[in-house]
Design an enzyme around this catalytic site. Structure first.
Site, mmCIF file in Angstrom:
data_model
loop_
_atom_site.group_PDB
_atom_site.id
_atom_site.type_symbol
_atom_site.label_atom_id
_atom_site.label_comp_id
_atom_site.label_asym_id
_atom_site.label_seq_id
_atom_site.Cartn_x
_atom_site.Cartn_y
_atom_site.Cartn_z
ATOM 1 N N HIS A 578 33.224 -24.840 36.194
ATOM 2 C CA HIS A 578 32.239 -25.913 36.150
ATOM 3 C C HIS A 578 32.721 -27.086 35.310
ATOM 4 O O HIS A 578 32.445 -28.244 35.631
ATOM 5 C CB HIS A 578 30.926 -25.375 35.590
ATOM 6 C CG HIS A 578 29.944 -25.042 36.661
ATOM 7 N ND1 HIS A 578 28.817 -24.292 36.438
ATOM 8 C CD2 HIS A 578 29.902 -25.367 37.971
ATOM 9 C CE1 HIS A 578 28.140 -24.170 37.554
ATOM 10 N NE2 HIS A 578 28.786 -24.801 38.496
ATOM 11 N N ASP A 850 44.578 -21.705 49.457
ATOM 12 C CA ASP A 850 44.733 -20.274 49.710
ATOM 13 C C ASP A 850 46.124 -19.949 50.229
ATOM 14 O O ASP A 850 46.682 -18.897 49.888
ATOM 15 C CB ASP A 850 43.675 -19.788 50.704
ATOM 16 C CG ASP A 850 42.378 -19.369 50.015
ATOM 17 O OD1 ASP A 850 42.435 -19.033 48.823
ATOM 18 O OD2 ASP A 850 41.320 -19.394 50.662
ATOM 19 N N CYS A 897 43.749 -29.701 54.616
ATOM 20 C CA CYS A 897 42.478 -29.933 53.912
ATOM 21 C C CYS A 897 42.477 -29.378 52.496
ATOM 22 O O CYS A 897 41.441 -29.360 51.849
ATOM 23 C CB CYS A 897 41.320 -29.342 54.709
ATOM 24 S SG CYS A 897 41.411 -27.559 54.963
#
Length: 963
Positions: A578, A850, A897
């Site tokens: 965060h 990933d 992306c």
């Protein structure tokens, strides 16, 4: 752990005296090479202290702690005396289980033996056994531990019916590794049975590894078949080992708890399941004995318990072990309590307080053994050995790699902020005063958060701080802290115990997002703790600075004065925390996960912080600083120019077209992406639709969400990724069993295909949302659907079959005709098999985050390794090259992306590899477009060739920078 084998048993032994038997036992250990001859004296010394007779004709001779120096190897020898021996305490012994243990292994043998102590006729069977195997089998029966603890409870689950509660309980048992998928499937096929008083039961013995009991309670009142549903038990049955769990269910039915389950926390519920009534008095005490409650201190305890005149029960505080009689030797021994573990004693009726005082005092005094005190209120702090080398300071004028968390470049002196320590007493004498102090601190903390929210910049900042405000107002936290105060704890100790308990409960859930919320909860807790302890953060300087700290909470980031804070540098943390998200929202360059060495920096040391490359340079030389200043000035100029030219088509200097789209996590941000110059949406993370609802969103809900983005795009293409949850980020209403490695588990398309009806609804919603609209007239709504985590063509075909069927079922006017179906290249296997995939898919989109993680086998959030997870590593680039070549051979397009698409160094390399589309955060769209205008296609291909020729990711960046 010690185990008994047939070869360890000596049959037909004879002895006239127990001392002779003891000598034979010592000789058997020596003959087996387990001990030195001197160990015999240790056996005799132990018997002089206290009899080792256990019960049912069994004695367990073992040495004293001092005699362990004579143990050469851990082992056991069992001597059978068919005629028996008169032991020195008057008991008759037929079997000596003689132990040579180098530490506490004999306690495991002791626990195994307790199962035979209450069996009728066991002494006769041991005395009459004619085979060694028979004795070994009688004595070495494995102890099966039935599981019931906080990890098998699922409280306040948002279920729609009792069947979902049963599945939630089954999932919790699988997360605890008690059962496998066969058990979960069996539960799914079985309707819960009503037990009465709002309790229900579902049970199966399929796929059970460890007998266990889960209890799931609903978040909201439920009914089934006209009866209330207070909770559903999910029982993993195995032989007779689960019988005790059934008895505990019956105990709960007989108590006053069923109708009040929704008000009980995990500790209170475990107490009821342990057989303790709400009226029972309770006392907590820590075991101080060096070797725990072995036979001798256990004997002392039961003697004290029996002398009280009322029933005293005891259980381990950790987990949900059953309360047993403190007057039963075998039961007490079988608890297996070790030093430092806490026991909960309970008693009811007149004299309960005096009885608890007596047993707890006996435990604190050591139960006949000399004990050292144990500080139960202070967590152990890991300290480095005195001779451990000090951290080596960061070298001056050297760029040190870390994790790029928020883009930008900063040049400013460091302000090193050390984590404050909170010193406070564990106990307090005036509960009323402590409650007032706590209430005042909570109120002040709320006022601080409200002020931060009022001055917060950025929607994400306000949202996260508002969540903190809700956490701070949680009445259950307040109640838990007040109960701790009532038990004698200080306001600080009680508050932090409540916070830590709640945070640990969230961390047990196999949900990465909820684990992050646990970090937020501790951030809230530290705010109040700081107020209680009057600990104030050091005041930062009144000039621009780069904040350097070990780690930083979200509220700390939100508090930053962005007019002075030029950058953020942390020793720990990852790019998805965060604090990193908020740094990006505030436009503060951030580098995280840089390691503890940054804490050796002195405040005032000048730093160059590069949030794009993930590097920090302390005390730069004049030449390097001048170059950085030029870069910074150039960046500001480029940002201004890029913003002015943001609506121009994205092209290289020689006119080669590369589409620049935006990644979106929410359809509401589509209009902002268009305003920043995005030529479409290259990645819509549709899971936000599912995570925003307490139950599975229906067709109309999804259509409305997707249509909002398509309307804002006004004819620009939308690439929507189908639901990508599971493993590390499950949905609360779609429980997924805990996995040891969720990144390699049930997630993405794998999970979606387990419930094809969910995937079908989403595909249908996307098709219908993109249908031509009459008011206002919108003909062109290009829709691109991509499937996450595809490993080969079989998974793609399964999804394609659903889409093809929907095209036939939905009338042409009610769906889009401009639709493509592609896959994300995130798994190395899909890149290696790109040629077979390209023949059937419509496009590829490379998820470099990933793909890098899986290719390099580095968790991108790993605190030490994440800096090495570089998408410019040549192995990753080769997989992208293979993907592009396979796609272009079939006339298909390829996008990127992941974060690499917005890396200024990587952009020409990706274009040189042939990538057709770059999808980046909306904030980065103007800059990526501007970067494309700085080179031509020939230069891009040269840079790609240069990068592919390198051996490491660092070498790639060095070569490209040198060029």
């Amino acid at each position: 752990m010690l185990t008994l084998r047939q070869d360890d048993v000596l049959l037909g032994c004879r002895a006239e005296h127990w001392r002779d038997a003891l000598d034979q036992a010592a000789e058997s250990l020596h003959a087996a090479g387990l001990v030195a001859p001197e160990y015999r004296d240790g056996l005799h010394a132990r018997e002089a202290q206290s009899s080792t007779f256990l019960g049912n004709a069994i004695a367990i001779p073992h040495g004293t702690p001092e005699s362990r120096e004579h143990v050469r190897a851990t082992g056991v020898r069992v001597l059978q005396f068919p005629e028996g021996i008169e032991w020195h305490d008057g008991q008759r012994v037929h079997v000596l289980v003689t132990i040579a243990a180098q530490s506490d292994e004999h306690l495991d043998i002791l626990r195994q033996l307790t199962h035979v102590l209450d069996q009728d006729g066991i002494a006769e069977r041991l005395a009459g056994a004619e085979r060694a195997a028979e004795i070994a089998e009688l004595l070495s029966k494995a102890v099966v531990e039935a599981r019931l603890d906080a990890e098998t409870l699922c409280l306040g689950f948002p279920a729609r019916d009792h069947g979902e509660l049963a599945l939630a309980g089954a999932a919790r048992l699988r997360q605890a590794e008690c059962v496998d998928a066969a058990f979960v499937a069996a539960v799914a096929e079985t309707a819960p049975r009503a037990l009465g008083r709002g309790l229900w039961l579902v049970t199966s013995d399929r796929g059970v590894g460890v007998p266990a009991l889960a209890l799931a309670t609903p978040a909201e009142p439920l009914q089934a078949d006209g009866a209330p549903v207070q909770g559903v038990f999910c029982l993993a049955a195995q032989g007779q080992a689960h019988r005790g769990l059934l008895e505990r269910i019956l105990a709960l039915l007989d108590s006053d708890a069923p109708e009040t389950l929704h008000r009980l926390d995990a500790d209170a519920l475990l107490a009821r399941l342990a057989g303790e009534s709400a009226a029972a008095r309770q006392r907590l005490v820590t075991v101080l004995n060096a070797h725990g409650l072995h036979a001798r201190p256990a004997k002392q305890l039961i003697q004290v318990a029996r002398a009280q005149g009322i029933a005293v029960r005891v259980r381990l505080a950790e987990g949900g072990s059953e309360a047993v009689s403190a007057a039963s030797l075998t039961k007490v021994i079988n608890l297996g309590a070790r030093r430092g573990q806490q026991l909960i004693f309970t008693a009811e009726g007149d004299g309960a307080e005096a009885a608890l005082d007596a047993v707890c005092r006996a435990v604190e005094d050591g139960l006949g053994e000399h004990v050292e005190p144990f500080d139960a209120y202070r967590e152990p702090v890991a300290t480095e050995p005195e001779d451990a080398p000090a951290l080596e300071p960061l070298a001056d004028d050297v760029a040190h790699p870390a994790v790029a968390a928020s883009p930008g470049l900063a040049i400013a002196p460091a302000f090193v902020l050390t984590t404050p320590s909170f010193d406070y007493p564990a106990r307090a004498a005036d509960p009323a005063a402590e409650r007032r102090r706590l209430d005042d601190a909570i109120r002040e903390g709320g006022e601080q958060l409200e002020a931060l929210i009022q001055h917060a910049r950025g929607g994400e900042v306000s949202q996260i701080l508002s969540m903190h405000e809700e956490m701070l107002g949680d009445p259950e936290l307040h109640q838990a802290a007040r109960e701790g105060i009532d038990e004698g704890a200080s306001a600080e100790a009680a508050w932090w115990e409540a916070i830590d308990t709640a945070a640990q409960a969230q961390e047990r859930l196999a949900d990465k997002l909820l684990a992050e919320r646990a970090a937020d909860l501790r951030d809230v807790g530290r705010r109040v703790l700081g107020i209680l302890c009057r600990v104030e953060m050091p005041e930062p300087p009144d000039h621009p600075y780069i904040l350097v700290t070990d780690d930083i909470g979200p509220s700390d980031v939100a508090r930053l004065d962005t007019s002075r804070v030029r950058g953020l540098l942390t020793a720990r943390g990852g790019a998805t925390a965060h604090s990193a998200i908020l740094a990006r929202a505030l436009g503060i360059p951030a580098v995280v996960g840089a390691g503890e060495r940054i804490l050796t920096l002195a405040s005032g040391t000048e730093l160059i912080l590069d949030g794009e490359r993930g590097r920090v340079t302390p005390a730069p030389a004049a030449e390097r600083r001048q170059a950085a200043e030029q870069r910074l000035a150039e960046r500001r100029r480029r940002e201004a120019e890029a913003w002015e030219a943001r609506f121009e088509p994205a092209r290289t200097r020689d006119g080669h077209r590369v589409e620049v789209a935006s990644n979106l996590g929410n359809t509401a941000h589509a209009a902002d992406a268009v305003e920043r110059g995005a030529e479409g949406v290259g990645l819509l993370r549709t899971e936000f639709v599912f995570m925003a609802h307490a139950e599975m969103p229906g067709l109309e809900t999804q259509i409305g969400e997707y249509r909002e983005a398509l309307d804002a795009l006004d004819g620009r293409p939308l690439v929507a990724r189908t639901l990508d949850v599971g493993g590390d980020k499950p949905l609360p209403y779609w429980p997924v069993p805990q996995e040891s490695n969720p990144f390699l588990g049930l997630r993405g398309i794998r999970l979606a295909l387990t419930k094809p009806e969910v995937l079908e609804t989403q595909l249908k919603a996307l098709l219908m949302a993109a249908a031509p609209s009459a008011e206002p007239k919108r003909d062109a709504r290009p829709l691109r659907i991509m499937l996450p985590m595809v490993k080969d063509v079989a998974e793609f075909r399964a999804a394609r079959a659903i889409l093809d069927r929907l095209f036939e079922e939905i009338p042409a006017g009610e769906r889009s005709d401009d639709v493509q179906l592609g896959v994300m290249i995130e798994v190395p296997s899909s890149a290696l098999l790109a040629s077979t995939l390209a023949a059937e898919v419509d496009f590829f989109s490379v998820g470099t985050n990933d793909l890098t993680q899986y290719t390099l086998a580095i968790d991108r959030d790993h605190p030490e390794l994440s800096a090495q997870a570089d998408g410019l590593h040549p192995s990753v680039l080769r997989l992208i090259e293979m993907t592009v070549a396979a796609a272009h051979a079939e006339g298909k397009w390829v996008g990127v992306c992941g974060e690499l698409a917005s890396d200024a160094t990587a952009v020409p390399v990706l274009v040189g590899l042939g990538v057709d589309e770059l999808s980046v955060s909306a904030r980065q769209v103007p800059l990526v477009k501007a970067r494309l205008r700085e080179f031509d296609l020939e230069e891009a291909r040269a840079q790609a060739t240069l990068a592919l020729a390198q051996a490491t990711g660092e070498a790639v960046r060095d070569a490209l920078e040198a060029r």
